[in-house]
Design a protein around this motif. Structure first.
Motif, PDB file in Angstrom:
ATOM      1  N   MET A  24       0.822  -1.200   0.000  1.00 12.05           N
ATOM      2  CA  MET A  24       0.000   0.000   0.000  1.00 12.05           C
ATOM      3  C   MET A  24       0.863   1.261   0.000  1.00 12.05           C
ATOM      4  N   GLU A  25       1.994   1.204   0.668  1.00 17.64           N
ATOM      5  CA  GLU A  25       2.893   2.362   0.704  1.00 17.64           C
ATOM      6  C   GLU A  25       3.489   2.648  -0.671  1.00 17.64           C
ATOM      7  N   LEU A  26       3.706   1.601  -1.453  1.00 20.05           N
ATOM      8  CA  LEU A  26       4.346   1.762  -2.759  1.00 20.05           C
ATOM      9  C   LEU A  26       3.353   2.109  -3.863  1.00 20.05           C
ATOM     10  N   LEU A  27       2.073   1.853  -3.607  1.00 23.02           N
ATOM     11  CA  LEU A  27       1.045   2.139  -4.601  1.00 23.02           C
ATOM     12  C   LEU A  27       0.500   3.549  -4.428  1.00 23.02           C
ATOM     13  N   ALA A  28       0.282   4.238  -5.549  1.00 24.56           N
ATOM     14  CA  ALA A  28      -0.400   5.528  -5.496  1.00 24.56           C
ATOM     15  C   ALA A  28      -1.847   5.294  -5.058  1.00 24.56           C
ATOM     16  N   PRO A  29      -2.446   6.233  -4.303  1.00 29.94           N
ATOM     17  CA  PRO A  29      -3.824   6.032  -3.831  1.00 29.94           C
ATOM     18  C   PRO A  29      -4.804   5.724  -4.953  1.00 29.94           C
ATOM     19  N   ARG A  56      -7.039 -16.940 -15.469  1.00 29.46           N
ATOM     20  CA  ARG A  56      -7.596 -16.083 -14.426  1.00 29.46           C
ATOM     21  C   ARG A  56      -7.085 -14.652 -14.575  1.00 29.46           C
ATOM     22  N   ALA A  57      -8.017 -13.722 -14.588  1.00 30.90           N
ATOM     23  CA  ALA A  57      -7.684 -12.305 -14.683  1.00 30.90           C
ATOM     24  C   ALA A  57      -8.912 -11.505 -14.287  1.00 30.90           C
ATOM     25  N   ALA A  58      -8.685 -10.281 -13.809  1.00 32.30           N
ATOM     26  CA  ALA A  58      -9.808  -9.403 -13.465  1.00 32.30           C
ATOM     27  C   ALA A  58     -10.535  -9.011 -14.746  1.00 32.30           C
ATOM     28  N   LEU A  59     -11.849  -9.062 -14.707  1.00 32.23           N
ATOM     29  CA  LEU A  59     -12.643  -8.771 -15.898  1.00 32.23           C
ATOM     30  C   LEU A  59     -12.837  -7.282 -16.121  1.00 32.23           C
ATOM     31  N   ARG A  60     -12.452  -6.475 -15.145  1.00 39.84           N
ATOM     32  CA  ARG A  60     -12.525  -5.022 -15.278  1.00 39.84           C
ATOM     33  C   ARG A  60     -11.272  -4.415 -14.674  1.00 39.84           C
ATOM     34  N   PRO A  61     -10.887  -3.215 -15.085  1.00 38.77           N
ATOM     35  CA  PRO A  61      -9.757  -2.539 -14.442  1.00 38.77           C
ATOM     36  C   PRO A  61     -10.023  -2.353 -12.954  1.00 38.77           C
ATOM     37  N   LEU A  62      -8.987  -2.479 -12.154  1.00 37.30           N
ATOM     38  CA  LEU A  62      -9.095  -2.309 -10.709  1.00 37.30           C
ATOM     39  C   LEU A  62      -8.563  -0.933 -10.329  1.00 37.30           C
ATOM     40  N   HIS A  63      -9.270  -0.224  -9.466  1.00 32.84           N
ATOM     41  CA  HIS A  63      -8.887   1.130  -9.087  1.00 32.84           C
ATOM     42  C   HIS A  63      -8.712   1.223  -7.574  1.00 32.84           C
ATOM     43  N   GLY A  64      -7.672   1.931  -7.155  1.00 34.49           N
ATOM     44  CA  GLY A  64      -7.435   2.165  -5.737  1.00 34.49           C
ATOM     45  C   GLY A  64      -6.418   1.212  -5.151  1.00 34.49           C
ATOM     46  N   ALA A  65      -5.567   1.737  -4.262  1.00 37.45           N
ATOM     47  CA  ALA A  65      -4.457   0.957  -3.722  1.00 37.45           C
ATOM     48  C   ALA A  65      -4.938  -0.273  -2.954  1.00 37.45           C
ATOM     49  N   GLU A 102       3.991   1.773 -14.236  1.00 41.00           N
ATOM     50  CA  GLU A 102       4.297   3.181 -14.485  1.00 41.00           C
ATOM     51  C   GLU A 102       4.249   3.920 -13.156  1.00 41.00           C
ATOM     52  N   LEU A 103       5.214   4.816 -12.941  1.00 41.12           N
ATOM     53  CA  LEU A 103       5.289   5.573 -11.703  1.00 41.12           C
ATOM     54  C   LEU A 103       4.782   6.998 -11.906  1.00 41.12           C
ATOM     55  N   ASP A 104       4.306   7.597 -10.816  1.00 40.07           N
ATOM     56  CA  ASP A 104       3.958   9.007 -10.884  1.00 40.07           C
ATOM     57  C   ASP A 104       5.148   9.847 -10.412  1.00 40.07           C
ATOM     58  N   GLU A 105       4.967  11.168 -10.348  1.00 40.11           N
ATOM     59  CA  GLU A 105       6.073  12.066 -10.011  1.00 40.11           C
ATOM     60  C   GLU A 105       6.636  11.816  -8.617  1.00 40.11           C
ATOM     61  N   SER A 106       5.823  11.257  -7.736  1.00 37.65           N
ATOM     62  CA  SER A 106       6.288  10.991  -6.374  1.00 37.65           C
ATOM     63  C   SER A 106       7.048   9.679  -6.256  1.00 37.65           C
ATOM     64  N   GLY A 107       7.065   8.903  -7.336  1.00 33.10           N
ATOM     65  CA  GLY A 107       7.721   7.607  -7.311  1.00 33.10           C
ATOM     66  C   GLY A 107       6.813   6.471  -6.931  1.00 33.10           C
ATOM     67  N   ALA A 108       5.527   6.763  -6.718  1.00 34.45           N
ATOM     68  CA  ALA A 108       4.568   5.704  -6.390  1.00 34.45           C
ATOM     69  C   ALA A 108       4.078   5.033  -7.668  1.00 34.45           C
ATOM     70  N   ILE A 109       3.625   3.794  -7.545  1.00 32.68           N
ATOM     71  CA  ILE A 109       3.135   3.034  -8.703  1.00 32.68           C
ATOM     72  C   ILE A 109       1.736   3.514  -9.044  1.00 32.68           C
ATOM     73  N   ALA A 110       1.592   4.078 -10.238  1.00 28.86           N
ATOM     74  CA  ALA A 110       0.309   4.649 -10.653  1.00 28.86           C
ATOM     75  C   ALA A 110      -0.465   3.725 -11.580  1.00 28.86           C
ATOM     76  N   GLU A 111       0.254   2.869 -12.316  1.00 34.28           N
ATOM     77  CA  GLU A 111      -0.398   1.966 -13.267  1.00 34.28           C
ATOM     78  C   GLU A 111       0.322   0.621 -13.259  1.00 34.28           C
ATOM     79  N   ILE A 112      -0.440  -0.451 -13.317  1.00 33.03           N
ATOM     80  CA  ILE A 112       0.113  -1.804 -13.426  1.00 33.03           C
ATOM     81  C   ILE A 112      -0.602  -2.498 -14.580  1.00 33.03           C
ATOM     82  N   ARG A 113       0.169  -3.119 -15.444  1.00 33.05           N
ATOM     83  CA  ARG A 113      -0.414  -3.877 -16.555  1.00 33.05           C
ATOM     84  C   ARG A 113       0.130  -5.295 -16.517  1.00 33.05           C
TER      85      ARG A 113
END
Length: 296
Positions: free
Chosen positions: A192-197, A210-219, A265-276
């Motif tokens: 949770m600390e490494l993920l952007a909110p 097995r995979a999520a059928l929709r994009p997941l949002h939120g840390a 992909e990271l944001d400007e703060s270095g947190a993980i903003a996107e995972i594919r």
């Protein structure tokens, strides 16, 4: 032009042709087929009348790709779950290869998918491969003014949607490794600390694994979903550091067979903003692991 010269000229431009087709179609298999079709056309024309081979071949590949996109659009309509491009995976630091150096990240390919086929063609030919609008107009049988307008619209669209921050390789690598360690160790708090909110995760299984059928949002949701996936044992699991479309990424293998390709992909703060996460086995057929895993 001799047969040898015909082949030599084509091979000289093959990396560019693959780069155009792959970026147009986001599929390694389809891009390879397009390049092969371009070769068949190239080998049957009167080459002494071709003044600019690179432009001629680019026109051929672009138009073949535009035709292919029509059938691809139909297939996408029935695709199960989030769709992600087929990744190009190589050993770390292999991006010096021309094919790889001209490849864009998965995040950028996803942005290109939001363009119309014509916009994508004009954008790539102008912004990536350096053709003039006059040349592009000739390739697409449109006026220079028309393709200039399309190009301007496509460029604005891409600038609005492309990732805002391009993290240095060392930072991307360090954060990815730390997040991987937290995942493997089941450390939810550290994840949770490494993920952007507002992190978003996409998982492409194509309805076959097995995979999520929709994009997941939120840390919280993303972290708990990843931990849930990891509770299912993977036989003979190995984790490899690889380059994915020229970016640092991870390849998970099961008994030596590609099971999952992951980029972040990271944001400007270095947190993980996107995972594919690409899990569709059809998109991993050409993926092979480096000689030795970096973690397990």
């Amino acid at each position: 032009m001799t047969d040898s010269a015909v082949l030599t000229t084509f091979e000289e431009h093959r990396p560019t042709l693959f780069g155009i087709a792959y970026r147009m179609l986001s599929s390694v298999a389809d891009a390879e087929d397009i390049v092969q079709d371009a070769w068949l056309k190239w080998s049957s024309v009167d080459l002494d009348r071709v003044e600019r081979p690179r432009a001629y071949l680019a026109r051929t590949v672009t138009n073949l790709s535009l035709n292919k996109l029509q059938s691809a659009a139909v297939q996408r309509e029935s695709y199960v779950g989030p769709w992600l491009p087929e990744p190009l995976v190589t050993a770390p630091d292999a991006s010096g290869d021309v094919e790889q150096a001209e490849t864009v990240s998965l995040a950028m390919l996803v942005v290109l998918e939001t363009l119309s086929p014509l916009e994508r063609a004009v954008f790539l030919l102008k912004e990536v491969f350096g053709f003039s609008y006059a040349e592009i107009g000739g390739m697409l049988d449109r006026s220079e003014a028309a393709v200039r307008q399309v190009g301007s619209r496509a460029r604005s669209h891409v600038q609005e949607r492309r990732p805002r921050y391009d993290a240095p390789v060392t930072q991307r690598k360090a954060v990815t490794e730390e997040f991987l360690a937290a995942c493997v160790g089941g450390d939810l708090n550290r994840m949770m600390e490494l993920l952007a909110p507002e992190v978003t995760a996409w998982s492409d299984g194509g309805g076959k694994v097995r995979a999520a059928l929709r994009p997941l949002h939120g840390a919280d949701k993303v972290a708990r979903w990843i931990l849930g996936v990891l509770q299912t044992p993977i036989p003979d699991l190995a984790i490899h550091q690889v380059d994915v479309n020229g970016r640092f990424g991870l390849l998970f293998t099961s008994a030596g067979v590609a099971d999952d390709v992951v980029t972040m992909e990271l944001d400007e703060s270095g947190a993980i903003a996107e995972i594919r996460l690409v899990r569709n086995p059809d998109k991993l057929r050409r993926v092979t692991a480096p000689q030795a895993p970096t973690a397990s």
